[in-house]
Enzyme design. Sequence first.
Site, PDB file in Angstrom:
ATOM      1  N   LYS A  97     -31.351 -12.583  -0.651  1.00  0.00           N
ATOM      2  CA  LYS A  97     -32.242 -12.827  -1.787  1.00  0.00           C
ATOM      3  C   LYS A  97     -33.578 -12.210  -1.405  1.00  0.00           C
ATOM      4  CE  LYS A  97     -34.955 -16.233  -4.216  1.00  0.00           C
ATOM      5  NZ  LYS A  97     -35.368 -17.637  -4.399  1.00  0.00           N
ATOM      6  N   ALA A 184     -36.575 -19.486 -10.355  1.00  0.00           N
ATOM      7  CA  ALA A 184     -37.946 -20.001 -10.330  1.00  0.00           C
ATOM      8  C   ALA A 184     -38.416 -20.540 -11.676  1.00  0.00           C
ATOM      9  CB  ALA A 184     -38.935 -18.959  -9.838  1.00  0.00           C
TER      10      ALA A 184
END
Lengths: 256, 73
Positions: A97, A184
Amino acid sequence: MSDSFEIAGRRLTSRLFIGTAGYPNRQVMLDAITASGAEVVTVSIRRISLEGYAESMVDLLGSDYVLLPNTAGCSTAREAVLTARLAREALDTNWIKLEVIGDRETLHPDVEELRRATEELVADGFTVLPYCNDDPVSCRKLADAGAAAVMPLGSPIGSGLGIANPHAIELICARSSVPVILDAGIGTASDATLALELGCSAVLLNTAVAKARDPRRMAAAMRAAVEAGYAARGAGRIPKRTYAQASSPQLGLIGT
Amino acid sequence: MTRHIPPHIQVNGQREPLAAVMLDALLRGKGVVPGARGVAVALNGEVVPSGRWADTALAEGDDLEIVHPFSGG
């Protein structure tokens, strides 16, 4: 959930990726991860404490989950590439990631550095999942650079503000050549549902569960939320209208 | 007469006297045994696979990073 999806040839059934940071304690974290149904669990790569070993995330989670290391905290392509290479060595995975942060306060991604790091890591054999802006052009460029998925932000990391620009996320999903994972900003279950309704393949979250009053319960809610969003997306929502349209038949009304 | 300055290296951002010539010995001195799960090492910005710890020599000014997976999002 019946339908699975694929990233870089790996078939995944759960559409929820979950982080490991900020839980009240280890047991709550383990219970929450179990309740989330996630297969992919994110970890960071940090300097070891030379005063004594901390508990190993590999021993704790490595045999039951796909560990996805991140490059959180990196602010240049160079740092991120080294962190990714260390992660590959530490965890024996080429999945990363990729986070390259351009601003300490908002934690917004640095698009140029992100693209540079993506190109370099793809050339080095990595499966790159970049955390990026909710911008179709950035996402397209990252996919063109070889990213295996793109992970646009819903809103700033840890903010819990949800999906600030659903139109942008929907556009990205409609046009992306690779899976889109919303990353997020998720605050509660409905945010995760919306992400799937907009066409995302999955959602990555951490704080919304870890900092919930009851992380285990919120993890279960998130699991149900992505399933609901995926099912609703598949079922096809009705068009929005400006005015009311009666759902009961208008024939045979009493008194007419 | 010149003063003898022992060699130093940087370990996880901290400057320290170089305690061993070979990487595996230095790591062992810090409790990191070869084959430790989840530990990765970079020397001067390049990853050193654990299989090469034993034949990697250290020198004055080297910059060592020793990392492991930690909690993260």
